[in-house]
Design a protein around this motif. Structure first.
Motif, PDB file in Angstrom:
ATOM      1  N   GLU A  71     -41.085 -46.958  -8.100  1.00  0.00           N
ATOM      2  CA  GLU A  71     -39.480 -47.223  -8.070  1.00  0.00           C
ATOM      3  C   GLU A  71     -38.951 -47.309  -6.916  1.00  0.00           C
ATOM      4  O   GLU A  71     -37.444 -47.365  -6.704  1.00  0.00           O
ATOM      5  CB  GLU A  71     -38.968 -45.896  -8.935  1.00  0.00           C
ATOM      6  CG  GLU A  71     -39.429 -45.318 -10.197  1.00  0.00           C
ATOM      7  CD  GLU A  71     -39.066 -46.372 -11.410  1.00  0.00           C
ATOM      8  OE1 GLU A  71     -38.396 -47.361 -11.015  1.00  0.00           O
ATOM      9  OE2 GLU A  71     -39.894 -46.354 -12.099  1.00  0.00           O
ATOM     10  N   LEU A 113     -31.948 -43.063 -11.281  1.00  0.00           N
ATOM     11  CA  LEU A 113     -33.462 -42.709 -12.046  1.00  0.00           C
ATOM     12  C   LEU A 113     -32.974 -41.462 -12.509  1.00  0.00           C
ATOM     13  O   LEU A 113     -33.422 -40.991 -13.804  1.00  0.00           O
ATOM     14  CB  LEU A 113     -34.395 -42.746 -10.681  1.00  0.00           C
ATOM     15  CG  LEU A 113     -35.396 -42.136 -11.198  1.00  0.00           C
ATOM     16  CD1 LEU A 113     -36.365 -43.010 -12.070  1.00  0.00           C
ATOM     17  CD2 LEU A 113     -36.343 -42.135  -9.887  1.00  0.00           C
ATOM     18  N   CYS A 114     -32.347 -40.465 -11.769  1.00  0.00           N
ATOM     19  CA  CYS A 114     -32.153 -38.930 -12.353  1.00  0.00           C
ATOM     20  C   CYS A 114     -31.118 -38.388 -11.293  1.00  0.00           C
ATOM     21  O   CYS A 114     -30.733 -38.770 -10.149  1.00  0.00           O
ATOM     22  CB  CYS A 114     -33.250 -38.379 -12.166  1.00  0.00           C
ATOM     23  SG  CYS A 114     -34.288 -38.048 -10.728  1.00  0.00           S
ATOM     24  N   LYS A 136     -30.093 -38.843 -16.443  1.00  0.00           N
ATOM     25  CA  LYS A 136     -30.918 -37.896 -16.780  1.00  0.00           C
ATOM     26  C   LYS A 136     -31.176 -36.895 -15.558  1.00  0.00           C
ATOM     27  O   LYS A 136     -31.109 -37.156 -14.245  1.00  0.00           O
ATOM     28  CB  LYS A 136     -32.222 -38.620 -17.058  1.00  0.00           C
ATOM     29  CG  LYS A 136     -32.566 -39.038 -18.400  1.00  0.00           C
ATOM     30  CD  LYS A 136     -34.119 -39.576 -18.630  1.00  0.00           C
ATOM     31  CE  LYS A 136     -34.013 -39.809 -20.080  1.00  0.00           C
ATOM     32  NZ  LYS A 136     -35.444 -40.737 -20.169  1.00  0.00           N
ATOM     33  N   TYR A 138     -33.438 -34.567 -13.264  1.00  0.00           N
ATOM     34  CA  TYR A 138     -34.706 -34.539 -12.488  1.00  0.00           C
ATOM     35  C   TYR A 138     -35.930 -33.880 -13.437  1.00  0.00           C
ATOM     36  O   TYR A 138     -36.981 -34.577 -13.568  1.00  0.00           O
ATOM     37  CB  TYR A 138     -34.788 -33.651 -11.159  1.00  0.00           C
ATOM     38  CG  TYR A 138     -35.869 -33.777 -10.546  1.00  0.00           C
ATOM     39  CD1 TYR A 138     -36.164 -34.662  -9.402  1.00  0.00           C
ATOM     40  CD2 TYR A 138     -36.870 -32.654 -10.703  1.00  0.00           C
ATOM     41  CE1 TYR A 138     -37.547 -34.515  -8.792  1.00  0.00           C
ATOM     42  CE2 TYR A 138     -37.752 -32.471  -9.723  1.00  0.00           C
ATOM     43  CZ  TYR A 138     -38.262 -33.472  -8.955  1.00  0.00           C
ATOM     44  OH  TYR A 138     -39.371 -33.477  -8.079  1.00  0.00           O
ATOM     45  N   GLU A 140     -36.183 -33.775 -16.499  1.00  0.00           N
ATOM     46  CA  GLU A 140     -36.412 -34.901 -17.715  1.00  0.00           C
ATOM     47  C   GLU A 140     -37.255 -36.026 -17.471  1.00  0.00           C
ATOM     48  O   GLU A 140     -37.584 -36.728 -18.360  1.00  0.00           O
ATOM     49  CB  GLU A 140     -34.998 -35.341 -18.373  1.00  0.00           C
ATOM     50  CG  GLU A 140     -34.045 -33.982 -18.889  1.00  0.00           C
ATOM     51  CD  GLU A 140     -32.561 -34.500 -19.523  1.00  0.00           C
ATOM     52  OE1 GLU A 140     -32.784 -34.943 -20.429  1.00  0.00           O
ATOM     53  OE2 GLU A 140     -31.737 -34.350 -18.470  1.00  0.00           O
ATOM     54  N   ILE A 141     -37.346 -36.131 -16.090  1.00  0.00           N
ATOM     55  CA  ILE A 141     -38.368 -37.297 -15.893  1.00  0.00           C
ATOM     56  C   ILE A 141     -39.741 -37.020 -15.841  1.00  0.00           C
ATOM     57  O   ILE A 141     -40.216 -36.046 -14.904  1.00  0.00           O
ATOM     58  CB  ILE A 141     -37.932 -38.052 -14.519  1.00  0.00           C
ATOM     59  CG1 ILE A 141     -36.533 -38.388 -14.269  1.00  0.00           C
ATOM     60  CG2 ILE A 141     -38.792 -39.219 -14.077  1.00  0.00           C
ATOM     61  CD1 ILE A 141     -36.113 -39.581 -15.074  1.00  0.00           C
ATOM     62  N   ASN A 394     -47.376 -45.243 -13.611  1.00  0.00           N
ATOM     63  CA  ASN A 394     -46.650 -44.501 -12.492  1.00  0.00           C
ATOM     64  C   ASN A 394     -47.145 -44.276 -11.285  1.00  0.00           C
ATOM     65  O   ASN A 394     -47.937 -43.474 -10.958  1.00  0.00           O
ATOM     66  CB  ASN A 394     -46.136 -43.056 -13.015  1.00  0.00           C
ATOM     67  CG  ASN A 394     -44.976 -43.386 -14.071  1.00  0.00           C
ATOM     68  OD1 ASN A 394     -44.227 -44.454 -14.129  1.00  0.00           O
ATOM     69  ND2 ASN A 394     -44.910 -42.294 -14.938  1.00  0.00           N
TER      70      ASN A 394
END
Lengths: 560, 268
Positions: A71, A113-114, A136, A138, A140-141, A394
């Motif tokens: 990312e 992103l979060c 979202k 942190y 939740e990622i 990822n």
């Protein structure tokens, strides 16, 4: 200013905290090598210009890498009283908008992103605040949720070029505690009880190595940090040094105090210019605060660290070759014993530990051995950082407790194969490790379990292979690497690997026979059993494991 | 530990038989003394064990477990147990011989040694180097490099490149004025790979990029007898300085000179 007392350190901490939470918007741009590679530096420069010209009220800093390399460039925006927001895949053209929104206390939603409401820096904790309901959390990622950050506690969140920020999150407090209130023996005892094992791959208990070095005869000794990370696909140590160099320095300082050593060396490969630069900055800052040099923390203890750069030879990660390289000799291993703890750099007793081993030390002192050993598995305490690369969705740096299964790392954190491809295997331990097939992915990642399936922990590279990867080709790649990196001292490694490569080339060209296959196996075993150092002894692992788990792929290559 | 200056004798077990051996001795030497055959190429008693040829691999037994270790790196201690001829040792040794046969296909020494252990052919591709200064015989054991630097203190030759591309030669493959022409390298080479020749005036180290060292001529018979640089080196180390008259004489003339002087025959 020199830090000489608890009060000095406490006022440094307050100063550091103000830098991290300055009471006005603060923007951090991820500028580790991975961030820079996708334009992080250009983004930083662009923001710097805009802020200088138009918004002097915004604080802009470089940060390290939070680990989600896929990312990058990642930008953190901190608005006073609100959650810290991570923005991802930020382009230079987004700079203007991010800054102007930050001035209004907002962030660009579509880049978010979060968000992070509070953070446990282990040596301290920070509360950022709430808000940003549409973004979202942190946790939740999935990439972050399944990790446990102990070593990477500060990475991507603080400015690696500012010692005050490290102190602001509680850094150098463990060193202060050790040096001013603990006996050296008690420090060693604490590290021993924590169960910390060498993170370079072999897993030797760090505390015991320290004890041996302390007891070795000789007044002058060295401690050395092995930062010669050379496995293809592994970059944990680089990121650790680029993102949080002081945790390494502090770990070494505590170790030096425990072992009664006054000279430290960081042996780092020249291919890591940014890490070297940041370490240099960190060393200067630590010296100017009296955390390195003479009479550290007014305790009468002297210790300083020098940097020795290597020319990037894989074999120089082997302890005796590393020592030879530091001495200015050709990086060739010698026979052991004597081990480095007995006769190391310039003939003096030397304690050699990997970057990550040192990085664990401050938290062990801060939180205690029992806390540390409660993380991970029995006999495999603590966490381990892995670089998750290859054909995985990822891509990034992940930190998990030892004993976590490969399934969790590759599927839960890594989200399986890239572009929806089916994952077939994973290579652990780089050229010294082996390929584990997906059916064994319930294997817990610890030193013994990996050995049992024919591979090893290594320094922490995890290279994922998918259905399109030919395993014999992978084996050939690693043998070609190992052969090219062989120092040439002993015959099995120098000649054996060369012939293994020739046989693999023949097989992959479709000109191989069953005889070739048998010879390859026979030769692999001899190289493994008779080579002088770890490089040769482990180099055949990729061949042996792929032959064991993916025999059919070799059979398909045989001449009809 | 030495007791009254004498080495302590301890009991060791080799291939299930017990022997007395000197504590601290290099096991390879113990085995040689006991006439237990272990092939080896890189051991030289003037130098520290180096462990590069891997031919002397034996199995050390500790607590019922065995570990492959080169005999030249094992120090004798009480209770040491070694197996030198297990199927495991033989299997790996044979592969190593095959690797040597491929690496130094022109070496008679290697061929004979391998044949002695039953290996007469190699399954590996033979290394062919055109105009090889070491005649296709070098096994890179490193003895020449080490004797040159560690014993002679010269360092005229060294390893070049690494891994399978390693060779030994002078820096940049050029004539090296540091070479004293002592030829100790050729003397210790286990495969006779290093060649040199003495001409009318010079010693030419053919293997070392044609490094040429002038010879000293005998002050009496005028014949060349030793490399000049080597003689100067030797003379500088003599204490007290020897008789000026015989300093620059060849061994033969020196012998004659001293005999005549002792026998009181007039020296002409």
């Amino acid at each position: 200013m020199k830090i000489q007392s608890a009060r000095d350190l406490e006022s440094a901490r307050r100063e550091g905290l103000i830098k991290i939470q300055p009471g006005r918007p603060r923007i951090g741009v991820g500028t580790s090598s991975c961030g820079i590679a996708v334009g992080g530096m250009a983004l930083y420069e662009r923001m710097k210009k805009i802020i200088q010209d138009e918004y002097p009220d915004i604080s802009l800093v470089k940060t390290g890498c939070i680990g989600f390399c896929k990312e990058e460039p990642i930008v953190s925006v901190s608005i006073p009283g609100k959650s810290l927001v991570l923005l991802h895949k930020v382009q230079p053209d987004d700079a203007e908008r991010i800054i102007s929104l930050a001035m209004e206390g907002r962030v660009p939603q579509e880049l978010a992103l979060c968000k992070i409401q509070d953070w446990d820096h282990i040596t301290g904790s920070l509360v950022h605040g709430g808000g940003f309901d549409g973004i979202k959390d942190y946790d939740e990622i999935p990439f972050f949720a399944n990790q446990k950050k102990i070593i990477l506690r500060n990475c991507g969140l603080i400015n690696p070029e500012d010692i005050m920020e490290y102190i602001g999150t509680g850094g150098y407090f463990p060193a202060f505690k050790a040096i001013t209130s603990m006996e050296p023996e008690a420090v060693i005892e604490e590290v021993k009880r924590s169960g910390l094992r060498g993170r370079g791959g072999a897993g030797f208990p760090a505390g015991i190595k320290w004890e041996i070095t302390k007891k070795a005869s000789g007044e002058e000794k060295y401690i050395v940090c092995n930062a010669d990370e050379g496995d293809p696909g592994a970059y944990m140590n680089r990121n650790e040094m680029e993102s949080d160099p002081h945790m390494l320095l502090e770990g070494m300082l505590i170790g030096a105090y425990a072992m009664g050593v006054h000279e430290g060396l960081i042996y780092i490969r020249a291919e890591y210019p940014l890490a070297i630069e940041r370490l240099m900055v960190a060393l200067d800052q630590a010296r100017s605060l009296g955390l390195l040099g003479k009479n550290i923390l007014n305790s009468g203890f002297d210790f300083d660290i020098q940097i020795a750069t290597g020319a990037g030879a894989f074999v120089c990660g082997e302890s005796t070759a590393l020592a030879a390289s530091i001495e200015g000799k050709t990086g060739r291993p010698r026979i052991r014993p004597p081990r480095l703890t007995e006769k190391g750099v310039f003939g003096r007793p030397t304690d050699l530990n990997n970057v990550e081993t040192w990085c664990n030390v401050p938290v062990i002192i801060a939180k205690g051995a029992s806390w540390f050993s409660s993380v991970g598995a029995k006999g495999n305490t603590g966490t381990k950082v892995f670089s998750l690369v290859g054909k995985v969705d990822n891509v990034g740096m992940v930190e998990v407790p030892l004993g976590t299964s490969l399934n969790t790392i590759i599927f839960d954190i890594g989200n399986g194969g890239a572009q929806g491809r089916r994952v077939k295997a994973v290579q652990t331990g780089g050229p010294s490790g082996g390929c584990i097939p997906v059916r064994l992915f319930d294997t817990p990642v610890d030193y013994e379990s990996l050995n049992k399936v024919g591979t090893m922990m290594g320094s922490g590279g995890l290279v994922v292979m998918d259905e399109d990867t030919n395993m014999a080709d992978i084996a050939r790649y690693f043998i070609s690497f190992a052969s090219g990196e062989s120092c040439g001292k002993c015959v099995p490694c120098r000649e054996g690997l060369k012939h293994m490569l020739l046989i693999l080339n023949r097989l992959i060209a479709g000109k191989g026979t069953v005889k070739d296959l048998n010879l390859l196996k026979e030769l692999s075993e001899t190289v493994q059993k008779t080579s002088l150092c770890g490089l040769g002894q482990t180099a055949p692992n990729p061949v042996l494991t792929t032959m064991q788990y993916f025999k059919e792929e070799y059979d398909e290559l045989l001449e009809a | 530990m030495p007791v009254n200056g004498r080495k302590r004798m301890v009991t060791i077990t080799i291939n299930k038989n017990q022997y007395l051996a000197e504590e601290g001795e290099i096991f390879l030497l113990t085995a040689m003394r006991l006439k237990i055959d272990i092939p080896h190429l890189c051991y030289e008693k003037a130098l520290d064990p180096y462990g590069s040829c891997r031919l002397c691999m034996v199995e050390v037994v500790t607590c019922g477990k065995t570990e492959m270790t080169p005999a030249c790196t094992i120090k004798v201690h009480n209770g040491l147990e070694i197996l030198t001829d297990t199927p495991e040792v033989i299997k790996h040794r044979n592969i190593l011989f095959e690797l040597y046969l491929a690496e130094a296909p022109k070496s008679e020494v290697i061929k004979e040694m391998a044949a002695k252990y039953g290996v007469t052919k190699t399954r590996f591709l033979k290394k062919i180097v055109h105009d090889d200064p070491l005649l296709g015989k070098c096994i890179l054991c490193g003895l020449c490099v080490r004797v040159c630097s560690e014993i002679m203190g010269t360092c005229a030759i060294n390893f070049i490149n690494r891994g399978p591309f390693t060779v030994v030669n002078t820096p940049f493959y050029e004539h090296n004025p540091d070479c004293a022409g002592c030829a100790a390298c050729a003397r210790v080479c286990p495969t006779n790979a290093i060649v040199f020749e003495d001409t009318e005036k010079d010693r030419v180290m053919r293997s070392w990029s044609g490094t040429t060292v002038p010879m000293m001529t005998c002050s009496s018979c005028n014949k060349p007898f030793a490399p000049e640089k080597l003689m100067h080196e030797i003379q500088s180390r003599l204490d007290p300085q020897i008789n000026e008259d015989i300093r620059n004489m060849c061994p033969e003339c020196r012998r004659r000179y001293i005999s005549r002087r002792e026998m009181k025959i007039p020296i002409t």
